[in-house]
Design a protein around this motif. Structure first.
Motif, PDB file in Angstrom:
ATOM      1  N   ALA A 163       0.818  -1.211   0.000  1.00 13.67           N
ATOM      2  CA  ALA A 163       0.000   0.000   0.000  1.00 13.67           C
ATOM      3  C   ALA A 163       0.853   1.263   0.000  1.00 13.67           C
ATOM      4  N   ASN A 164       2.001   1.201   0.649  1.00  5.49           N
ATOM      5  CA  ASN A 164       2.900   2.356   0.758  1.00  5.49           C
ATOM      6  C   ASN A 164       4.239   2.057   0.077  1.00  5.49           C
ATOM      7  N   TRP A 165       4.163   1.521  -1.105  1.00  5.18           N
ATOM      8  CA  TRP A 165       5.336   1.057  -1.838  1.00  5.18           C
ATOM      9  C   TRP A 165       6.352   2.177  -2.058  1.00  5.18           C
ATOM     10  N   GLN A 166       7.613   1.822  -1.876  1.00  7.46           N
ATOM     11  CA  GLN A 166       8.726   2.726  -2.172  1.00  7.46           C
ATOM     12  C   GLN A 166       9.683   2.008  -3.112  1.00  7.46           C
ATOM     13  N   ARG A 167      10.249   2.750  -4.020  1.00 10.04           N
ATOM     14  CA  ARG A 167      11.150   2.189  -5.030  1.00 10.04           C
ATOM     15  C   ARG A 167      12.298   1.375  -4.421  1.00 10.04           C
ATOM     16  N   LYS A 168      12.722   1.740  -3.233  1.00 15.28           N
ATOM     17  CA  LYS A 168      13.857   1.059  -2.593  1.00 15.28           C
ATOM     18  C   LYS A 168      13.509  -0.330  -2.062  1.00 15.28           C
ATOM     19  N   TYR A 169      12.216  -0.664  -1.962  1.00 20.24           N
ATOM     20  CA  TYR A 169      11.822  -1.976  -1.462  1.00 20.24           C
ATOM     21  C   TYR A 169      12.188  -3.060  -2.467  1.00 20.24           C
ATOM     22  N   THR A 170      12.506  -4.237  -1.937  1.00 18.06           N
ATOM     23  CA  THR A 170      12.871  -5.373  -2.773  1.00 18.06           C
ATOM     24  C   THR A 170      11.880  -6.517  -2.577  1.00 18.06           C
ATOM     25  N   MET A 171      12.011  -7.519  -3.406  1.00 14.35           N
ATOM     26  CA  MET A 171      11.166  -8.707  -3.249  1.00 14.35           C
ATOM     27  C   MET A 171      11.489  -9.411  -1.938  1.00 14.35           C
ATOM     28  N   GLU A 172      12.741  -9.379  -1.548  1.00 18.57           N
ATOM     29  CA  GLU A 172      13.118  -9.949  -0.253  1.00 18.57           C
ATOM     30  C   GLU A 172      12.397  -9.226   0.880  1.00 18.57           C
ATOM     31  N   ASP A 173      12.268  -7.898   0.770  1.00 18.12           N
ATOM     32  CA  ASP A 173      11.543  -7.126   1.784  1.00 18.12           C
ATOM     33  C   ASP A 173      10.084  -7.590   1.866  1.00 18.12           C
ATOM     34  N   ILE A 174       9.477  -7.850   0.725  1.00 18.45           N
ATOM     35  CA  ILE A 174       8.084  -8.320   0.705  1.00 18.45           C
ATOM     36  C   ILE A 174       7.976  -9.661   1.425  1.00 18.45           C
ATOM     37  N   LEU A 175       8.879 -10.584   1.115  1.00 14.41           N
ATOM     38  CA  LEU A 175       8.847 -11.902   1.753  1.00 14.41           C
ATOM     39  C   LEU A 175       9.084 -11.794   3.256  1.00 14.41           C
ATOM     40  N   THR A 176       9.967 -10.902   3.656  1.00 11.97           N
ATOM     41  CA  THR A 176      10.227 -10.689   5.087  1.00 11.97           C
ATOM     42  C   THR A 176       8.984 -10.151   5.782  1.00 11.97           C
ATOM     43  N   GLN A 177       8.286  -9.218   5.135  1.00 13.22           N
ATOM     44  CA  GLN A 177       7.057  -8.664   5.734  1.00 13.22           C
ATOM     45  C   GLN A 177       5.953  -9.716   5.800  1.00 13.22           C
ATOM     46  N   LEU A 178       5.872 -10.568   4.789  1.00 11.04           N
ATOM     47  CA  LEU A 178       4.886 -11.654   4.840  1.00 11.04           C
ATOM     48  C   LEU A 178       5.187 -12.595   5.991  1.00 11.04           C
TER      49      LEU A 178
END
Length: 103
Positions: free
Chosen positions: A66-81
């Protein structure tokens, strides 16, 4: 550029996800990394941010998308999940039988 990847994640101890393996797909279209990838579970899972019919992670219910930033990675998404799966409100949710999948 289009990128599609299947990731596997192993469930964590002391939760309903212990010992489970989940399959999900991260899809990046031409607007990535300016816009977030779509994230969809293939394995059935019960989380408040996952659509119970499609397996899609709903951006409005998942803060990182919802608050996506260009610096986020796919690894960040998996970590948040992972954090979502181990959060107190998620740890005790009844899960679908292991080995079941969204269509």
């Amino acid at each position: 550029m289009r990128f599609s990847s299947t990731k596997w994640s192993i469930g964590w101890k002391t939760s309903v996800h212990e010992g489970r393996i989940y399959q999900l797909k991260l899809f990046c279209d031409k607007d990535y990394p300016d816009k977030p990838p779509s994230v969809r579970f293939h394995s059935r899972i019960n989380l408040t941010c996952v659509n119970h019919e499609t397996g899609a992670v709903e951006a409005r219910k998942f803060d990182m998308l919802a608050n996506w930033q260009r610096k986020y990675t796919m690894e960040d998404i998996l970590t948040q999940l992972k954090k979502e799966m181990t959060a107190p409100h998620s740890r005790k949710l009844v899960q679908p039988p292991e080995g079941t999948f969204f269509e």
